[in-house]
Design an enzyme around this catalytic site. Structure first.
Site, PDB file in Angstrom:
ATOM      1  N   GLN A   1     -15.445 -14.129   5.769  1.00  0.00           N
ATOM      2  CA  GLN A   1     -15.410 -14.234   7.226  1.00  0.00           C
ATOM      3  C   GLN A   1     -13.981 -13.910   7.657  1.00  0.00           C
ATOM      4  O   GLN A   1     -13.019 -14.340   7.009  1.00  0.00           O
ATOM      5  CB  GLN A   1     -15.799 -15.646   7.641  1.00  0.00           C
ATOM      6  CG  GLN A   1     -15.911 -15.808   9.139  1.00  0.00           C
ATOM      7  CD  GLN A   1     -16.880 -16.921   9.485  1.00  0.00           C
ATOM      8  OE1 GLN A   1     -17.989 -16.956   8.969  1.00  0.00           O
ATOM      9  NE2 GLN A   1     -16.466 -17.834  10.339  1.00  0.00           N
ATOM     10  N   VAL A   2     -13.868 -13.138   8.742  1.00  0.00           N
ATOM     11  CA  VAL A   2     -12.548 -12.657   9.145  1.00  0.00           C
ATOM     12  C   VAL A   2     -12.224 -13.184  10.534  1.00  0.00           C
ATOM     13  O   VAL A   2     -13.027 -13.053  11.458  1.00  0.00           O
ATOM     14  CB  VAL A   2     -12.528 -11.109   9.121  1.00  0.00           C
ATOM     15  CG1 VAL A   2     -11.185 -10.587   9.616  1.00  0.00           C
ATOM     16  CG2 VAL A   2     -12.806 -10.596   7.710  1.00  0.00           C
TER      17      VAL A   2
ATOM     18  N   LYS B   1      -8.766 -13.186   6.134  1.00  0.00           N
ATOM     19  CA  LYS B   1     -10.064 -12.956   5.491  1.00  0.00           C
ATOM     20  C   LYS B   1     -10.313 -14.125   4.538  1.00  0.00           C
ATOM     21  O   LYS B   1      -9.518 -14.360   3.620  1.00  0.00           O
ATOM     22  CB  LYS B   1     -10.012 -11.611   4.740  1.00  0.00           C
ATOM     23  CG  LYS B   1     -11.279 -11.248   3.995  1.00  0.00           C
ATOM     24  CD  LYS B   1     -11.216  -9.812   3.507  1.00  0.00           C
ATOM     25  CE  LYS B   1     -12.372  -9.490   2.584  1.00  0.00           C
ATOM     26  NZ  LYS B   1     -12.384  -8.093   2.139  1.00  0.00           N
TER      27      LYS B   1
ATOM     28  N   ASP C   1     -15.894   1.331  -2.073  1.00  0.00           N
ATOM     29  CA  ASP C   1     -16.888   0.710  -1.189  1.00  0.00           C
ATOM     30  C   ASP C   1     -16.743   1.335   0.202  1.00  0.00           C
ATOM     31  O   ASP C   1     -16.688   0.641   1.211  1.00  0.00           O
ATOM     32  CB  ASP C   1     -16.614  -0.803  -1.145  1.00  0.00           C
ATOM     33  CG  ASP C   1     -17.780  -1.593  -0.570  1.00  0.00           C
ATOM     34  OD1 ASP C   1     -18.860  -1.011  -0.405  1.00  0.00           O
ATOM     35  OD2 ASP C   1     -17.597  -2.787  -0.269  1.00  0.00           O
TER      36      ASP C   1
HETATM   37  N1  LIG Z   1      -7.132  -5.625   8.573  1.00  0.00           N
HETATM   38  C1  LIG Z   1      -8.153  -5.695   9.440  1.00  0.00           C
HETATM   39  N2  LIG Z   1      -7.972  -5.397  10.734  1.00  0.00           N
HETATM   40  C2  LIG Z   1      -8.985  -5.476  11.618  1.00  0.00           C
HETATM   41  N3  LIG Z   1     -10.232  -5.862  11.294  1.00  0.00           N
HETATM   42  C3  LIG Z   1     -10.482  -6.166  10.018  1.00  0.00           C
HETATM   43  C4  LIG Z   1      -9.465  -6.111   9.016  1.00  0.00           C
HETATM   44  N4  LIG Z   1      -9.995  -6.471   7.847  1.00  0.00           N
HETATM   45  C5  LIG Z   1     -11.279  -6.749   8.087  1.00  0.00           C
HETATM   46  N5  LIG Z   1     -11.585  -6.571   9.385  1.00  0.00           N
HETATM   47  C6  LIG Z   1     -12.903  -6.766  10.027  1.00  0.00           C
HETATM   48  O1  LIG Z   1     -13.645  -7.676   9.249  1.00  0.00           O
HETATM   49  C7  LIG Z   1     -14.822  -7.026   8.743  1.00  0.00           C
HETATM   50  C8  LIG Z   1     -15.135  -7.559   7.363  1.00  0.00           C
HETATM   51  O2  LIG Z   1     -14.027  -7.342   6.500  1.00  0.00           O
HETATM   52  P1  LIG Z   1     -14.220  -6.838   5.013  1.00  0.00           P
HETATM   53  O3  LIG Z   1     -15.002  -5.574   5.047  1.00  0.00           O
HETATM   54  O4  LIG Z   1     -12.905  -6.789   4.349  1.00  0.00           O
HETATM   55  O5  LIG Z   1     -15.092  -8.050   4.436  1.00  0.00           O
HETATM   56  P2  LIG Z   1     -16.208  -8.038   3.304  1.00  0.00           P
HETATM   57  O6  LIG Z   1     -16.897  -9.352   3.288  1.00  0.00           O
HETATM   58  O7  LIG Z   1     -15.601  -7.607   2.032  1.00  0.00           O
HETATM   59  O8  LIG Z   1     -17.126  -6.957   3.903  1.00  0.00           O
HETATM   60  P3  LIG Z   1     -18.233  -6.089   3.222  1.00  0.00           P
HETATM   61  O9  LIG Z   1     -19.464  -6.845   3.526  1.00  0.00           O
HETATM   62  O10 LIG Z   1     -18.098  -4.787   3.952  1.00  0.00           O
HETATM   63  O11 LIG Z   1     -17.924  -6.002   1.759  1.00  0.00           O
HETATM   64  C9  LIG Z   1     -14.521  -5.559   8.809  1.00  0.00           C
HETATM   65  O12 LIG Z   1     -15.685  -4.778   8.905  1.00  0.00           O
HETATM   66  C10 LIG Z   1     -13.686  -5.469  10.072  1.00  0.00           C
HETATM   67  O13 LIG Z   1     -14.514  -5.518  11.224  1.00  0.00           O
END
Ligand SMILES: Nc1ncnc2c1ncn2[C@@H]1O[C@H](COP(=O)(O)OP(=O)(O)OP(=O)(O)O)[C@@H](O)[C@H]1O
Length: 512
Positions: free
Chosen positions: A204-205, A220, A358
């Site tokens: 979750q971000v 994150k 990815d």
């Molecule tokens: N550095 C950043 N700046 C702005 N938004 C970000 C950033 N990092 C992540 N986000 C937002 O958060 C979302 C989720 O981040 P991320 O893709 O790293 O997580 P994840 O759980 O690994 O996702 P996935 O399900 O794609 O593997 C991104 O699609 C984007 O909308």
């Protein structure tokens, strides 16, 4: 409009694909493209006793490995099973409820309503995947990102898996961050937005501002329980594949076990954000050192507030590549941006020890300043120096038509799994390449999804009849093998090369 050759290459990078399909090459055409079959013929046939002893040995090894995996899964397996049942019961219950309260919505418009029940649709499947958690959400992302592979209604429905899965309460997130950083949030951040920016498959971000420097960042946070879910699911899939392959050794030709083994290893690495931080920094170094920072970037990592489960990084402002309408308001020519993204990504294959594996459309942003922002370096791939040397030889050999060198390079890349007659392999390659040169193609740039939620796709159309002739011409050579060889040529044949199909391509890549 023509895509650059680097883009074509980036769309379907060869080496690991070859490795994945190497056995097909040999199995399909014993007398031509090579390999396994030839070698098999040189091995004296085993007597039944030896064969039986081999099977017993394999069985013992399988038992040992399954036992080890079961131990490493531990009680997570049982918990996961219970979660799975709960998810099925809940979503199935919703479907039945809908059936009884609003039968028309669940039955097709046939003359005898009720008799032909409409099966659960994309929405139910998406809800089921969301309830099943990280592993299935990843699968949902694959569906969302591959409009050429899956029906449009599923692609559309699964778009929400890209970064909109049910969020974890902010209080829980705060507790995790506090525990991970070992101090209250207020000491590190001036402000943390309680409303998540995204709730994706594993994390979750939240948007935040750093105390002191006032830098805009995102935090994150690894969702609780994700490691357990991934471990249990991936172990289960891997064991199932191992057992199936033992029962039907023919399945070994699909490389399913090695594919799943590699996916398992890569996805379990994704839950350690310290590794992701290293991957991001390597990519940033590559972009800076090659002077590409005016075209692309990745977020700076703030180490003092990052741990295994929390990653604090620069916030990138822009729109995801899924949002074609907004992209058009930032850059006049989205196709060029797309090509830049692919070229920069392809360059990282050569320049970095690891590469982003990815690259679905949700992980590429078009930034407000027009640059491409790469995020989510959790899953990366590696290509060994020896393989790269072979790739270089391969490309050089295409230029000068040295088919024997090309054959040797393919062998070095792992296209074959045993010794092969290089000159005869070279002759077969020459034949395919000559046929490919004669194909007529058209480049098509298109979009999929609704106006607010579109995916850009670049594809090359080929004359089907010509492809059929080519395939017939190369005898029983399997399609996959043919695609691989053709993909390597940077020539004009492309089969479903879609930027949003990249996860599928990446899957091959990161296994390489
Ligand atoms: N550095 C950043 N700046 C702005 N938004 C970000 C950033 N990092 C992540 N986000 C937002 O958060 C979302 C989720 O981040 P991320 O893709 O790293 O997580 P994840 O759980 O690994 O996702 P996935 O399900 O794609 O593997 C991104 O699609 C984007 O909308």
């Amino acid at each position: 409009m023509a895509l650059s050759s680097a883009t074509l290459t980036a769309l379907r990078l060869p080496s690991s694909v070859l490795r994945q399909h190497g056995s097909n090459l040999g199995q399909a055409v014993p007398s031509r493209l090579v390999v396994r079959a030839q070698a098999a013929s040189s091995i004296p046939s085993q007597g039944p006793d030896i064969a039986r002893a081999e099977r017993v040995k394999e069985f013992n090894k399988l038992l040992g490995d399954v036992a080890k995996i079961a131990v490493s899964t531990g009680p997570r397996g049982a918990v996961r099973l219970a979660q799975g049942i709960e998810a099925f019961v809940t979503v199935g219950g919703e479907y039945l409820f809908q059936l009884f309260t609003n039968p028309e919505s669940a039955t097709s418009q046939s003359a005898t309503p009720g008799l032909s029940l409409t099966p659960p649709g994309p929405a139910q499947l998406r809800r089921l995947f969301e309830r099943l958690g990280a592993t299935y959400i990843k699968l949902g992302q694959l569906i969302a990102s591959a409009p050429t592979l899956f029906p449009p209604e599923y692609v559309k429905e699964f778009q929400s898996c890209l970064d909109k899965t049910p969020p974890i309460p902010f209080e829980d997130i705060k507790a995790i961050v506090r525990k991970e950083l070992g101090r209250p949030l207020e000491e590190v951040y001036d402000f943390v937005d309680p409303q998540p920016l995204a709730s994706a498959s594993i994390a979750q971000v939240h948007a935040a501002r750093l105390r002191g420097s006032q830098k805009e960042v995102v935090i994150k946070v690894l969702k609780p329980g994700v490691e357990d879910i991934l471990t249990a699911d991936l172990n289960f899939l891997y064991v199932t594949a191992r057992v199936l392959e033992f029962l039907n050794p023919e399945l070994a030709r699909t490389s399913l076990v090695s594919i799943l083994g590699d996916i398992r290893a890569s996805m379990l690495e994704e839950v350690d954000f310290r590794k992701e931080a290293l991957n991001i920094e390597a990519f940033r170094n590559y972009v800076d050192s090659l002077g590409l920072s005016n075209q692309a970037t990745a977020p700076a990592v703030y180490r003092h507030c990052s741990t295994e489960r929390v990653l604090t990084m620069e916030r990138l402002f822009g729109v995801p590549l899924t949002d074609l309408v907004s992209i058009r308001s930032i850059v006049p020519n989205p196709e060029t941006t797309l090509i830049t993204a692919l070229n920069v990504w392809f360059g990282s294959l050569l320049a970095c020890e690891t590469f982003h594996a990815d690259v679905h459309a949700g992980n590429l942003l078009v930034l407000n300043d027009g640059r491409v922002g790469f995020i989510d370096f959790g899953i990366v791939g590696r290509i060994s120096p020896a393989t790269w040397a072979a790739v270089e030889t391969f490309f050089t050999s295409i230029g000068n038509g040295q088919y024997n060198a090309m054959a040797a390079a393919l062998v070095q890349m792992g296209a074959t799994d045993t010794a092969v007659d290089i000159p005869s392999f070279g002759r077969d390659l020459e034949k395919i390449f000559t046929a490919v040169q004669d194909l007529d193609t058209n480049v098509i740039i298109s979009t999929a999804g609704g106006p607010q939620n579109a995916t850009i796709a670049a594809s090359l159309a080929v004359d089907e009849q010509q492809v059929n002739n080519l395939l017939l011409d190369v005898g029983s050579l399997e399609l996959a093998a043919c695609m691989i060889v053709v993909a390597l040529t940077q020539t004009r044949l492309a089969l479903a090369c879609d930027v949003s199909d990249t996860p599928a391509v990446m899957t091959y890549l990161f296994l390489g």
